[in-house]
Design a protein around this motif. Structure first.
Motif, short mmCIF file in Angstrom:
data_model
loop_
_atom_site.label_atom_id
_atom_site.label_comp_id
_atom_site.label_asym_id
_atom_site.label_seq_id
_atom_site.Cartn_x
_atom_site.Cartn_y
_atom_site.Cartn_z
N UNK A 161 0.85 -1.19 0.00
CA UNK A 161 0.00 0.00 0.00
C UNK A 161 0.88 1.23 0.00
N UNK A 162 1.85 1.30 0.94
CA UNK A 162 2.74 2.45 1.00
C UNK A 162 4.18 1.99 1.28
N UNK A 163 5.09 2.40 0.41
CA UNK A 163 6.47 1.90 0.48
C UNK A 163 7.12 2.26 1.82
N UNK A 164 6.94 3.49 2.29
CA UNK A 164 7.61 3.92 3.54
C UNK A 164 7.20 3.02 4.71
N UNK A 165 5.94 2.61 4.75
CA UNK A 165 5.47 1.73 5.84
C UNK A 165 5.95 0.30 5.62
N UNK A 166 5.93 -0.15 4.37
CA UNK A 166 6.34 -1.53 4.06
C UNK A 166 7.77 -1.80 4.53
N UNK A 181 10.37 -5.00 5.93
CA UNK A 181 11.42 -4.52 6.85
C UNK A 181 12.55 -5.55 6.99
N UNK A 182 12.20 -6.84 7.03
CA UNK A 182 13.19 -7.89 7.30
C UNK A 182 14.06 -8.18 6.07
N UNK A 183 13.43 -8.21 4.89
CA UNK A 183 14.20 -8.47 3.66
C UNK A 183 15.14 -7.30 3.36
N UNK A 221 -3.02 1.81 5.94
CA UNK A 221 -2.73 3.25 5.95
C UNK A 221 -3.96 4.05 6.36
N UNK A 222 -3.71 5.21 6.95
CA UNK A 222 -4.79 6.08 7.42
C UNK A 222 -5.76 6.44 6.31
N UNK A 223 -5.24 6.63 5.10
CA UNK A 223 -6.13 7.05 4.00
C UNK A 223 -7.21 6.01 3.70
#
Ligand code: NAD
Length: 321
Positions: free
Chosen positions: A242-247, A254-256, A295-297
């Protein structure tokens, strides 16, 4: 301002309305017309609660606001209240005046289910027949119900860490007229589409559990440290989110990223596929993975739809505020 109480939401919000709102807002995010604000999440040191805000602004949809809430782990046992509690506030983007307050509990389940369904619509093979579920808790039932509408599934297979919970998803499959079979994790190889929706901090789905051509939607990992799938699977798959910054910070990627198996540039917005600026799946052998972080949106888009329907149906409460 308008108030739509939690008790009205289940009757107002359909899976279709939720799906449409989420698909549109993912598209707007990828087009640069809508953006999410940084997430705040705090352990408040009271009742072991986690409380926070997710907000954003959609300039095309005209939605500005936030969802406030979190997780109170003792609610159920102490007060017979559900542990996840949230409320959405919408503001008039032209004036900043508060426009609506909407119960956020039921809508969170439907908007999360809509996200994985949007990913299935755009990324799963059109001939997908076997739906795989990992997870059988509260969200899993909503996820499965929505997913079964995306393809002509002939069978649901499922695994859960707590096998005694599997009847929750078996019931949903059977209500949709699809047979259910409990499998070991190795049996997931039969699935054309997999949804994982668990709260685990250690990966249960390994890269070799997933067959070529599968679409997997990883929906449980929404916090630093959580992990549902082996990082090597992200290196084998084409990764969407959905959103790269959160992913890359709180999602499955985050782990990869941390292990150096993929780069930020390997994580693509699902909205780009919706907008046809990314080609999405390119072959029947490709593994596609959707990292749904929430995401909030999504909350704001679905809430705006709820307010419109509540006003139309005469169940929104108007308050002079
Ligand atoms: P729940 O408590 O009802 O269910 C939890 C599920 O995780 C169950 O299937 C349980 O068996 C499984 N589980 C628990 N411990 C496990 C372990 N050690 N290993 C493997 N599985 C384990 O929770 P829920 O409301 O269904 O939420 C599930 C997850 O989805 C949570 O992590 C929640 O934070 C997340 N979530 C994500 C979004 C999003 O937008 N991505 C939205 C809402 C919830």
């Amino acid at each position: 301002m308008w108030i739509v109480p939690e008790r009205e939401i289940a009757d107002l919000l359909t899976r279709d309305a939720s799906f449409d709102a989420v698909e549109k807002v993912f598209a707007a995010m990828a087009a640069g017309d809508a953006y999410n604000f940084p997430v705040i999440r705090e352990a408040i040191g009271h009742e072991d609660a986690l409380y926070g805000f997710k907000g954003g602004f959609d300039g095309v949809g005209g939605t500005l606001g936030l969802k406030a809430g979190g997780y109170w782990p003792h609610n159920l046992e102490k007060r017979n209240l559900i542990n996840h509690q949230s409320t959405v506030f919408l503001f008039d983007p032209d004036t900043g005046k508060v426009a609506a307050m909407v119960g956020g509990n039921y809508l969170t389940a439907l908007r999360t289910a809509a996200a994985s369904s949007v990913s299935i619509k755009h990324l799963a093979r059109t001939d997908a027949k076997v739906m795989g579920m990992v997870g059988a808790g509260h969200q899993a039932t909503f996820q499965l119900r929505a997913a079964l509408e995306q393809r002509e599934f002939e069978k649901v297979i499922g695994w859960n860490y707590h096998p005694e919970m599997l009847p929750n998803i078996e019931k949903v499959a059977n209500e949709a007229g699809v047979p259910f079979e409990a499998v070991e994790l190795e049996g997931l190889g039969e699935a054309d589409v997999v949804i994982s929706i668990t709260s685990t901090f250690a990966p249960t789905i390994m890269a070799d559990h997933i067959s070529a051509g599968t679409h997997i939607a990883c929906m449980g990992t929404d916090t630093k440290g959580k992990q549902e799938v082996e990082a090597a699977l992200l290196a084998r798959a084409t990764v969407f989110t959905d959103e790269v910054a959160q992913s890359i910070s709180i999602g499955e990627a985050q782990h990869a990223i941390e292990a150096g198996l993929i780069q930020e540039a390997d994580v693509h917005q699902i909205g780009a596929v919706i907008n046809a600026t990314h080609k999405g799946r390119t072959s029947d052998d490709e593994i596609t993975l959707f990292d749904g972080t929430g995401v909030g949106l999504q909350d704001l888009a679905v809430s705006a739809a709820i307010v419109r329907m509540a006003i139309e149906q005469g169940v929104a409460i108007e308050v002079d505020f």
